[in-house]
Design an enzyme around this catalytic site. Structure first.
Site, PDB file in Angstrom:
ATOM      1  N   HIS A 143       0.850  -1.187   0.000  1.00 54.59           N
ATOM      2  CA  HIS A 143       0.000   0.000   0.000  1.00 54.59           C
ATOM      3  C   HIS A 143       0.888   1.241   0.000  1.00 54.59           C
ATOM      4  O   HIS A 143       0.780   2.086   0.880  1.00 54.59           O
ATOM      5  CB  HIS A 143      -0.939   0.001   1.216  1.00 54.59           C
ATOM      6  CG  HIS A 143      -1.833  -1.212   1.292  1.00 54.59           C
ATOM      7  ND1 HIS A 143      -2.622  -1.500   2.379  1.00 54.59           N
ATOM      8  CD2 HIS A 143      -2.063  -2.215   0.404  1.00 54.59           C
ATOM      9  CE1 HIS A 143      -3.300  -2.617   2.162  1.00 54.59           C
ATOM     10  NE2 HIS A 143      -2.967  -3.082   0.968  1.00 54.59           N
TER      11      HIS A 143
HETATM   12  C1  LIG Z   1      -0.048  -9.462  -1.657  1.00 54.93           C
HETATM   13  C2  LIG Z   1      -0.873  -8.259  -1.977  1.00 54.93           C
HETATM   14  C3  LIG Z   1      -2.142  -8.137  -1.452  1.00 54.93           C
HETATM   15  C4  LIG Z   1      -2.916  -7.007  -1.757  1.00 54.93           C
HETATM   16  N1  LIG Z   1      -4.180  -6.955  -1.260  1.00 54.93           N
HETATM   17  C5  LIG Z   1      -4.934  -5.856  -1.479  1.00 54.93           C
HETATM   18  C6  LIG Z   1      -6.266  -5.779  -0.985  1.00 54.93           C
HETATM   19  O1  LIG Z   1      -6.783  -6.707  -0.366  1.00 54.93           O
HETATM   20  N2  LIG Z   1      -6.961  -4.645  -1.218  1.00 54.93           N
HETATM   21  C7  LIG Z   1      -6.439  -3.592  -1.885  1.00 54.93           C
HETATM   22  O2  LIG Z   1      -7.112  -2.569  -1.999  1.00 54.93           O
HETATM   23  N3  LIG Z   1      -5.195  -3.663  -2.418  1.00 54.93           N
HETATM   24  C8  LIG Z   1      -4.436  -4.769  -2.230  1.00 54.93           C
HETATM   25  N4  LIG Z   1      -3.188  -4.845  -2.790  1.00 54.93           N
HETATM   26  C9  LIG Z   1      -2.697  -3.707  -3.601  1.00 54.93           C
HETATM   27  C10 LIG Z   1      -3.145  -3.836  -5.055  1.00 54.93           C
HETATM   28  O3  LIG Z   1      -2.625  -4.997  -5.616  1.00 54.93           O
HETATM   29  C11 LIG Z   1      -2.665  -2.601  -5.827  1.00 54.93           C
HETATM   30  O4  LIG Z   1      -3.242  -1.444  -5.249  1.00 54.93           O
HETATM   31  C12 LIG Z   1      -3.075  -2.615  -7.290  1.00 54.93           C
HETATM   32  O5  LIG Z   1      -2.684  -3.807  -7.915  1.00 54.93           O
HETATM   33  C13 LIG Z   1      -2.440  -1.412  -7.993  1.00 54.93           C
HETATM   34  O6  LIG Z   1      -2.776  -1.388  -9.358  1.00 54.93           O
HETATM   35  P1  LIG Z   1      -1.818  -0.648 -10.392  1.00 54.93           P
HETATM   36  O7  LIG Z   1      -2.410  -0.804 -11.718  1.00 54.93           O
HETATM   37  O8  LIG Z   1      -1.544   0.726  -9.886  1.00 54.93           O
HETATM   38  O9  LIG Z   1      -0.412  -1.422 -10.287  1.00 54.93           O
HETATM   39  P2  LIG Z   1      -0.046  -2.950 -10.605  1.00 54.93           P
HETATM   40  O10 LIG Z   1      -1.187  -3.837 -10.318  1.00 54.93           O
HETATM   41  O11 LIG Z   1       1.225  -3.226  -9.875  1.00 54.93           O
HETATM   42  O12 LIG Z   1       0.227  -2.953 -12.167  1.00 54.93           O
HETATM   43  C14 LIG Z   1       1.295  -2.246 -12.735  1.00 54.93           C
HETATM   44  C15 LIG Z   1       1.800  -3.019 -13.941  1.00 54.93           C
HETATM   45  O13 LIG Z   1       2.722  -2.190 -14.629  1.00 54.93           O
HETATM   46  C16 LIG Z   1       3.806  -2.975 -15.077  1.00 54.93           C
HETATM   47  N5  LIG Z   1       4.972  -2.101 -15.249  1.00 54.93           N
HETATM   48  C17 LIG Z   1       5.695  -1.478 -14.298  1.00 54.93           C
HETATM   49  N6  LIG Z   1       6.690  -0.765 -14.840  1.00 54.93           N
HETATM   50  C18 LIG Z   1       6.599  -0.942 -16.178  1.00 54.93           C
HETATM   51  C19 LIG Z   1       7.362  -0.457 -17.271  1.00 54.93           C
HETATM   52  N7  LIG Z   1       8.414   0.345 -17.092  1.00 54.93           N
HETATM   53  N8  LIG Z   1       7.003  -0.856 -18.526  1.00 54.93           N
HETATM   54  C20 LIG Z   1       5.937  -1.680 -18.728  1.00 54.93           C
HETATM   55  N9  LIG Z   1       5.192  -2.167 -17.719  1.00 54.93           N
HETATM   56  C21 LIG Z   1       5.502  -1.793 -16.451  1.00 54.93           C
HETATM   57  C22 LIG Z   1       3.998  -4.012 -13.988  1.00 54.93           C
HETATM   58  O14 LIG Z   1       4.681  -5.154 -14.491  1.00 54.93           O
HETATM   59  C23 LIG Z   1       2.556  -4.294 -13.582  1.00 54.93           C
HETATM   60  O15 LIG Z   1       2.007  -5.370 -14.289  1.00 54.93           O
HETATM   61  C24 LIG Z   1      -2.392  -5.967  -2.546  1.00 54.93           C
HETATM   62  C25 LIG Z   1      -1.103  -6.099  -3.092  1.00 54.93           C
HETATM   63  C26 LIG Z   1      -0.358  -7.231  -2.816  1.00 54.93           C
HETATM   64  C27 LIG Z   1       0.997  -7.363  -3.425  1.00 54.93           C
END
Ligand SMILES: Cc1cc2nc3c(=O)[nH]c(=O)nc-3n(C[C@H](O)[C@H](O)[C@H](O)COP(=O)(O)OP(=O)(O)OC[C@H]3O[C@@H](n4cnc5c(N)ncnc54)[C@H](O)[C@@H]3O)c2cc1C
Ligand code: SF4
Length: 591
Positions: free
Chosen positions: A521
């Protein structure tokens, strides 16, 4: 020399929750969309042999490989930062679906208070309540403005729960402190279990207001407004840190991405690692992105009308800094410096309590990532902070996520930890007969907690790593103390034979420690706000310094609330997609 590709309308950098929502929304709107994801393709078929704690929960097989790129960390600006060599405090995602594949699914809306935290704090307690070095600010958006986007995300996922505030009507089966919602949750709450009932009964007896936590693990079969059908959760217990082979846990690969693919306007390009956004400072626009194909090593330029930076908090901020977009934040001069990197926050799990029973078996091997019950009486400004030396608070919850055998060794106070026959006996004995509750504390921004580029360490391409400077403050320590006492009180009322509790922030000597897992988080660094003086993006997540760049994600949070972030992350992604559609029709700064 990088190969120039044909231009498209939209590029997303990453295909996690935020990238997938933007891709779906913009492709459905008739735009040509390309998502560049540095990891590989994934879907539920890949998760058939997922129930392997060692491989996935302890060796992090679904997550970022830190030998290729990581962050450096230090507690204070006068220390030398060192690279995080092993995942610990947070577990970064990689691959299609991002961390949205291995998340738990606890899906909250932030409180109305959160979005106007500065003004509401001053109104109720006066300006002096905010410490000088706390960079507390309003978000430039209200709960009411974000409300329809929360609903869109909840419907996309089929969130299970019960409304506590249905358009002003307070209902005691839900969370009475939540902001008003126009409709009930798309699906009913998950099943209650004896541990959850024990928690709810005890906290109700104390006069608090327990309810079932909102969950992205489906309580029943559900078809969402896009026509995507998914089955109900099996309570298999291999949820947090694992992909769901049933598709019952909402993740981008079973919700947004199939719809984007159906449109015929969408291309998902995997193994595409974006190194730079191509920024034209004079025009105040980005021309597209430059990426490397991680299989062939070839470099490409992908021109685009609009770019959505959706790479997760830490990568969003790093790519902004690497691409010279916006002014970096300067902790020496917080009021007059740039904003990229400021207001980095985290989550404070310092308050917790564990009870041990001699004659109870709680069947903890079953569970689901978001199966839980909570009280919100000590979150946000739901209680009077007069006379208290901290702001905000935390959600206090019990979760039954499925107790994994390797990592869970609960032993009561008095047993020597991690060693010897007494430890083994107690660990086996209490594996199924102990319960924990914890507070998920808010973290507020301070001038010397921030993100910038590391001057020494680089990734596999030779680009500087992101440097994190972060430590707990008195605010966090006092909050943990208060929340720990509330956890102790509730656990005592749950009537265990023995108990232990914590009222201290996690980390030796009261300093933040990046090694033990706490939560993924991370928030801030490219925060939203009412104007460019205090923020990086406006309320549509549109970058003040590059009008065709949108940056959804928790990087936009101006502080972190006492909940998991992804409900708000999803809502902001829908909001950003809305802004991008408007922008593509008529390019301008939106208001
Ligand atoms: C174990 C765990 C449990 C969780 N449980 C909860 C929960 O119960 N409730 C909750 O609200 N949140 C939870 N979270 C948090 C939640 O997973 C994140 O808030 C959410 O996935 C964020 O989405 P995002 O799209 O911002 O990032 P991400 O899901 O991390 O996606 C970002 C993507 O961008 C890609 N990327 C990064 N840099 C580059 C680059 N330079 N070029 C190309 N691609 C790139 C990455 O490979 C990734 O696939 C949890 C996280 C974890 C790890
Ligand atoms: S607990 Fe439910 S949602 Fe989680 S992985 Fe198992 S079946 Fe899927």
């Amino acid at each position: 020399m990088a190969t120039q590709l044909d231009p498209v309308d939209v590029v997303t950098v990453g295909a996690g929750w935020t990238g997938s929502i933007v891709a779906k929304e913009l492709a459905e709107d008739g735009n040509q969309v390309v998502s560049l994801e540095r990891g590989g393709e994934r879907s539920p078929q890949d998760y058939l042999t997922m129930h392997n704690e060692l491989r996935y929960a302890l060796r992090y097989e679904l997550m970022q490989d830190l030998s290729k790129g990581t962050v450096t960390f230090r507690n204070t600006p006068d220390e030398e930062a060192l690279p995080m060599r092993r995942l610990g405090s947070f577990l970064l995602g990689k691959g299609v679906g991002g961390a949205g594949v291995h998340w738990n699914g606890q899906t909250w809306r932030f409180l109305p208070y959160d979005f106007q935290i500065r003004s509401k704090t001053i109104d109720r307690y006066g300006r002096d309540k905010i410490p000088e070095d706390m960079l507390l600010q309003d978000w430039g958006i209200t709960y009411d403005e974000l409300r329809p986007y929360y609903l869109e995300f909840e419907k996309l996922c089929g969130i299970s729960g019960t409304a506590g505030n249905l358009d002003g009507e307070i209902r005691d089966t839900g969370n009475p402190f939540e902001g008003p919602r126009a409709e009930d949750y798309p699906t009913p709450p998950m099943k209650t279990t004896p541990p959850l009932e024990r928690f709810m009964d005890a906290s109700a007896d104390l006069g608090y207001h327990p309810f079932m936590s909102p969950s992205a693990n489906l309580s029943e079969a559900y078809t969402n407004p896009d026509g995507v059908s998914r089955g109900a959760c099996q309570y298999c217990g291999y949820c947090e840190r694992f992909g769901c082979e049933w598709g019952a846990k909402a993740d981008p690969t079973v919700t947004a991405l199939p719809v984007a693919k159906e449109t015929g306007n969408f291309e998902l390009r995997t193994q595409a690692d974006v190194r730079r956004l191509l920024y034209d400072a004079r025009e105040g626009r980005v021309r597209g992105v430059q990426y490397v194909d991680t299989v062939t090593g070839e470099e490409y330029v992908q021109p685009a009308e609009t770019v959505a930076l959706t790479a997760y908090v830490l990568h969003n901020v790093r790519l902004l800094l690497l691409s010279d977009i916006g002014e970096p934040y300067d902790p020496e001069n917080p009021q007059d410096s740039g904003n990229v990197g400021k207001n980095y926050c985290y989550q404070n799990f310092g308050g917790s309590a564990t009870g041990y029973w001699d004659d109870e078996q709680w069947n903890l091997y079953m569970g689901a990532g978001a199966l839980g019950a909570a009280v919100d009486d000590f979150n946000g400004d739901n209680f009077d902070h007069t006379g208290l030396d901290f702001l905000h608070g935390g959600n206090i919850a019990i979760t039954q996520t499925g107790r994994r055998p390797i990592v869970n060794n609960p032993v009561p106070p008095g047993v020597e930890r991690n060693w010897g026959s007494e430890f083994k006996r107690a660990s086996v004995n209490y594996f199924n007969s102990s319960l924990s509750i914890s507070a998920q504390g808010a973290v507020l921004p301070y001038a010397d907690n921030y993100l910038d580029l590391d001057p020494t360490y680089t990734d596999e391409h030779g680009d500087p790593l992101l440097r994190m400077t972060f430590n707990w403050k008195e605010q966090d320590r006092k909050l943990a103390e208060y929340a720990g006492e509330k956890c102790r009180e509730i656990m005592e009322a749950m009537d265990p034979d023995r108990m232990s509790y914590s009222d201290e922030v996690i980390g030796e000597g009261g300093d933040y420690d990046i090694r033990p897992y706490q939560s993924t988080h991370n928030t801030g660094g490219a925060v939203m706000g009412p104007n460019p003086d205090v923020s990086v993006v406006n309320s549509y997540l549109q970058c003040w310094d590059a009008e065709n760049l949108f940056i959804p994600g928790a990087s936009a949070f101006a502080h972190n609330s006492g909940y998991n972030p992804t409900g708000t992350v999803g809502a902001l992604a829908f909001r950003a997609a809305d802004g991008m559609k408007q922008y593509l029709q008529r390019p301008r700064m939106l208001d």
